[in-house]
Structures are given as C-alpha cells and as structure tokens.
Design a protein around this motif. Structure first.
Motif, PDB file in Angstrom:
ATOM      1  N   GLU A  31       0.867  -1.263   0.089  1.00  0.00           N
ATOM      2  CA  GLU A  31       0.136  -0.177  -0.005  1.00  0.00           C
ATOM      3  C   GLU A  31       0.746   1.058  -0.114  1.00  0.00           C
ATOM      4  OE1 GLU A  31      -3.393   2.173  -0.463  1.00  0.00           O
ATOM      5  OE2 GLU A  31      -3.096  -0.060  -0.614  1.00  0.00           O
ATOM      6  N   LYS A  32       1.835   1.261   0.635  1.00  0.00           N
ATOM      7  CA  LYS A  32       2.781   2.532   0.840  1.00  0.00           C
ATOM      8  C   LYS A  32       3.391   2.629  -0.622  1.00  0.00           C
ATOM      9  CE  LYS A  32       7.077   4.433   3.202  1.00  0.00           C
ATOM     10  NZ  LYS A  32       8.013   3.865   4.160  1.00  0.00           N
ATOM     11  N   LEU A  33       3.666   1.448  -1.305  1.00  0.00           N
ATOM     12  CA  LEU A  33       4.574   1.735  -2.614  1.00  0.00           C
ATOM     13  C   LEU A  33       3.477   2.152  -3.436  1.00  0.00           C
ATOM     14  CD1 LEU A  33       6.615   0.921  -4.599  1.00  0.00           C
ATOM     15  CD2 LEU A  33       5.873  -1.367  -5.114  1.00  0.00           C
ATOM     16  N   LYS A  34       2.293   1.736  -3.587  1.00  0.00           N
ATOM     17  CA  LYS A  34       1.285   2.309  -4.348  1.00  0.00           C
ATOM     18  C   LYS A  34       1.078   3.903  -4.049  1.00  0.00           C
ATOM     19  CE  LYS A  34      -3.242   1.627  -3.331  1.00  0.00           C
ATOM     20  NZ  LYS A  34      -4.639   0.923  -3.234  1.00  0.00           N
ATOM     21  N   GLN A  35       1.078   4.283  -2.908  1.00  0.00           N
ATOM     22  CA  GLN A  35       0.918   5.622  -2.477  1.00  0.00           C
ATOM     23  C   GLN A  35       2.251   6.401  -3.030  1.00  0.00           C
ATOM     24  OE1 GLN A  35      -1.855   6.949  -1.729  1.00  0.00           O
ATOM     25  NE2 GLN A  35      -2.643   5.091  -1.387  1.00  0.00           N
ATOM     26  N   GLU A  36       3.362   5.877  -2.672  1.00  0.00           N
ATOM     27  CA  GLU A  36       4.711   6.504  -3.452  1.00  0.00           C
ATOM     28  C   GLU A  36       4.397   6.707  -4.869  1.00  0.00           C
ATOM     29  OE1 GLU A  36       8.225   4.871  -2.348  1.00  0.00           O
ATOM     30  OE2 GLU A  36       7.600   5.010  -0.225  1.00  0.00           O
ATOM     31  N   ILE A  37       3.898   5.604  -5.595  1.00  0.00           N
ATOM     32  CA  ILE A  37       3.719   5.694  -7.173  1.00  0.00           C
ATOM     33  C   ILE A  37       2.784   6.918  -7.623  1.00  0.00           C
ATOM     34  CG2 ILE A  37       2.840   4.613  -9.067  1.00  0.00           C
ATOM     35  CD1 ILE A  37       4.051   1.986  -7.846  1.00  0.00           C
ATOM     36  N   VAL A  38       1.465   6.834  -6.879  1.00  0.00           N
ATOM     37  CA  VAL A  38       0.766   7.897  -7.164  1.00  0.00           C
ATOM     38  C   VAL A  38       1.126   9.420  -6.827  1.00  0.00           C
ATOM     39  CG1 VAL A  38      -1.611   9.011  -6.165  1.00  0.00           C
ATOM     40  CG2 VAL A  38      -1.592   6.615  -6.615  1.00  0.00           C
ATOM     41  N   ARG A  39       1.841   9.632  -5.905  1.00  0.00           N
ATOM     42  CA  ARG A  39       2.612  10.824  -5.519  1.00  0.00           C
ATOM     43  C   ARG A  39       3.698  11.260  -6.651  1.00  0.00           C
ATOM     44  NH1 ARG A  39       7.193  12.048  -2.378  1.00  0.00           N
ATOM     45  NH2 ARG A  39       7.235   9.856  -1.747  1.00  0.00           N
ATOM     46  N   PHE A  40       4.294  10.191  -7.282  1.00  0.00           N
ATOM     47  CA  PHE A  40       5.244  10.635  -8.292  1.00  0.00           C
ATOM     48  C   PHE A  40       4.441  10.856  -9.628  1.00  0.00           C
ATOM     49  CE2 PHE A  40       7.803   9.455 -11.693  1.00  0.00           C
ATOM     50  CZ  PHE A  40       9.216   9.966 -11.406  1.00  0.00           C
ATOM     51  N   LEU A  41       3.363  10.238  -9.819  1.00  0.00           N
ATOM     52  CA  LEU A  41       2.635  10.366 -10.883  1.00  0.00           C
ATOM     53  C   LEU A  41       2.035  11.778 -10.876  1.00  0.00           C
ATOM     54  CD1 LEU A  41       0.690   7.120 -11.627  1.00  0.00           C
ATOM     55  CD2 LEU A  41       2.697   7.903 -13.027  1.00  0.00           C
ATOM     56  N   ASP A  42       1.498  12.337  -9.652  1.00  0.00           N
ATOM     57  CA  ASP A  42       0.945  13.511  -9.554  1.00  0.00           C
ATOM     58  C   ASP A  42       1.922  14.432  -9.941  1.00  0.00           C
ATOM     59  OD1 ASP A  42      -1.644  12.593  -8.793  1.00  0.00           O
ATOM     60  OD2 ASP A  42      -1.206  12.896  -6.650  1.00  0.00           O
ATOM     61  N   LYS A  43       3.114  14.276  -9.497  1.00  0.00           N
ATOM     62  CA  LYS A  43       4.163  15.416  -9.607  1.00  0.00           C
ATOM     63  C   LYS A  43       4.596  15.397 -11.272  1.00  0.00           C
ATOM     64  CE  LYS A  43       5.960  15.853  -5.020  1.00  0.00           C
ATOM     65  NZ  LYS A  43       7.090  16.015  -4.279  1.00  0.00           N
ATOM     66  N   SER A  44       4.544  14.105 -11.877  1.00  0.00           N
ATOM     67  CA  SER A  44       5.148  14.264 -13.070  1.00  0.00           C
ATOM     68  C   SER A  44       3.978  14.460 -14.260  1.00  0.00           C
ATOM     69  CB  SER A  44       5.480  12.576 -13.484  1.00  0.00           C
ATOM     70  OG  SER A  44       6.394  12.273 -12.295  1.00  0.00           O
ATOM     71  N   ILE A  45       2.815  14.348 -13.914  1.00  0.00           N
ATOM     72  CA  ILE A  45       1.642  14.573 -14.935  1.00  0.00           C
ATOM     73  C   ILE A  45       0.967  15.872 -14.921  1.00  0.00           C
ATOM     74  CG2 ILE A  45      -0.606  13.646 -15.695  1.00  0.00           C
ATOM     75  CD1 ILE A  45       0.803  10.792 -14.910  1.00  0.00           C
ATOM     76  N   LEU A  46       0.664  16.334 -13.571  1.00  0.00           N
ATOM     77  CA  LEU A  46      -0.405  17.175 -13.217  1.00  0.00           C
ATOM     78  C   LEU A  46       0.541  18.604 -13.568  1.00  0.00           C
ATOM     79  CD1 LEU A  46      -2.274  15.964 -10.321  1.00  0.00           C
ATOM     80  CD2 LEU A  46      -3.016  16.212 -12.704  1.00  0.00           C
ATOM     81  N   LYS A  47      -0.405  19.672 -14.161  1.00  0.00           N
ATOM     82  CA  LYS A  47       0.411  21.049 -14.043  1.00  0.00           C
ATOM     83  C   LYS A  47       0.237  21.537 -12.618  1.00  0.00           C
ATOM     84  CE  LYS A  47      -0.860  22.758 -18.664  1.00  0.00           C
ATOM     85  NZ  LYS A  47      -1.609  23.734 -19.321  1.00  0.00           N
ATOM     86  N   GLU A  48       1.013  22.517 -12.476  1.00  0.00           N
ATOM     87  CA  GLU A  48       1.470  22.807 -10.963  1.00  0.00           C
ATOM     88  C   GLU A  48       0.091  23.382 -10.393  1.00  0.00           C
ATOM     89  OE1 GLU A  48       3.950  23.263  -8.133  1.00  0.00           O
ATOM     90  OE2 GLU A  48       4.829  22.807 -10.049  1.00  0.00           O
ATOM     91  N   GLN A  49      -0.830  24.023 -10.817  1.00  0.00           N
ATOM     92  CA  GLN A  49      -1.719  24.550 -10.328  1.00  0.00           C
ATOM     93  C   GLN A  49      -2.821  23.481  -9.927  1.00  0.00           C
ATOM     94  OE1 GLN A  49      -1.164  25.127 -13.622  1.00  0.00           O
ATOM     95  NE2 GLN A  49      -3.185  24.772 -14.922  1.00  0.00           N
ATOM     96  N   GLU A  50      -2.677  22.401 -10.657  1.00  0.00           N
ATOM     97  CA  GLU A  50      -3.633  21.164 -10.300  1.00  0.00           C
ATOM     98  C   GLU A  50      -3.127  20.347  -9.085  1.00  0.00           C
ATOM     99  OE1 GLU A  50      -6.749  20.293 -11.965  1.00  0.00           O
ATOM    100  OE2 GLU A  50      -6.393  21.963 -13.239  1.00  0.00           O
TER     101      GLU A  50
END
Length: 200
Positions: free
Chosen positions: A178-197
């Motif tokens: 579960e912790k690994l999954k949350q780290e992946i989601v956090r990384f995806l957020d930083k890699s994909i989303l625009k700054e304001q999102e």
C-alpha cells in the motif's frame, strides 16, 4: 444440442478451468510448470492435458488469457468512465495493484515465458494506447503538463508496473504494498499534473 454433447462440452470446460487454476497455483507457489506436473496435480494423464493443449506454450497462453481478460475488462471500464483523466489513472494504478495482490508472482513468471514482441504488442493494445488517449484528454482539459502523449503514457506504465516487476529482485523484501502504491501515485501527480492542479 443433445445431452451427451452438452455434458462433454461441460466436462471439457471444467477440465480446462481446473488446469488453469492448477497452473496459477503453481505460479503462486513458485513451482516449475511442466505438463507432467500439471497433469499429476489435476489427477489426469499427461495425454489428457495434451488433448486440450498442443504444448506448454499453448497451455501458458491459455492461462495468460484467463488472467488477462478480467484485467482488460476492468481497465476498459476504468478508461471509459466519465471521470477526470487523473481519476482514470488512479483507477489504473488500483487495478494493477489489485492484480499484484491476487497473483504476486505472475509478473516475474510471465517475463520468463512470453516473447518480448508478444509482451510489447499486448502492452500497446491493452494499456499504452488507452493511456495515450487519457493523456490527450488531460492535456486538452488543461490538467496535464503539455508533452508527447506517447511518452507520458509509457512513463505512466513504467512508473506503475516497473516497481512491481522488480519486487522479486530487491535485496530487501517489500513489506508494505500500500505504501508503494501511494509513492507511485505521488510520483505520478508530480510528473503529470500541471502545477496549479497539484495544489488543489
């Protein structure tokens, strides 16, 4: 269709299902999959197994199809939902991790059994192309960074699946999926989303 024909078809289907379950159990245990061992564990002769599967490759392809079809259906449902693009990606992550929980050794096993060409074709059809479409949607809506959607889709795939494929090669065993999954989601957020999102 007469009763004996229906009964024979039902028996054939049940035996095939039993073979698939047996192979998946062997993969889960880390037991080498051979036609002899599959036949023994199913309580039938090796010849009977060969009546249903031409060879080991045919058997493993059938097992793979049995595993991949439910994942494909679930992924299609996620990709086609009328939800924001990032929610679709989170759904994809959840689907991959649910698969990992159900079949923990399958990624390692399938890497050793399938040709690179077959794996790439399947990955493109099942995952990359739908992710490309989600990336385009996210960029069009102004939520995702502007980038080549194929690059972004391949990055998403690698970020989600790569850590799971490497689990058996770690020096230290991973305790918290579960912790690994949350780290992946956090990384995806930083890699994909625009700054304001990201700040919402």
């Amino acid at each position: 269709m007469n009763l004996p024909t229906r009964r024979k078809e039902m028996m054939n289907r049940l035996l095939k299902e039993q073979v698939v379950k047996t192979v998946l159990a062997m993969i889960h245990e880390g037991t080498p999959v051979t036609m002899d061992k599959v036949a023994f564990r199913c309580g039938v002769s090796k010849g009977t197994v060969y009546n249903y599967f031409k060879n080991k490759k045919d058997l493993l392809n059938t097992v793979h199809e049995a595993v991949i079809i439910p994942i494909k259906k679930e992924s299609c449902k996620i990709f086609e939902k009328k939800i924001p693009p990032m929610e679709k990606i989170y759904g994809f992550v959840e689907n991959v991790f649910n698969f990992q929980k159900e079949y923990p050794l399958y990624f390692k096993f399938i890497q050793s059994q399938r040709s690179a060409a077959a794996a790439v074709t399947e990955r493109m059809d099942l995952i990359i192309i739908p992710l490309v479409n989600i990336c385009r949607e996210g960029m069009h809506q102004g939520q995702f960074m502007d980038a080549d959607p194929y690059v972004m889709a391949a990055m998403i795939f690698g970020t989600v699946v790569g850590p799971l494929e490497s689990l058996t090669y770690r020096e230290d065993a991973l305790q918290d999926l579960e912790k690994l999954k949350q780290e992946i989601v956090r990384f995806l957020d930083k890699s994909i989303l625009k700054e304001q999102e990201r700040s919402l």
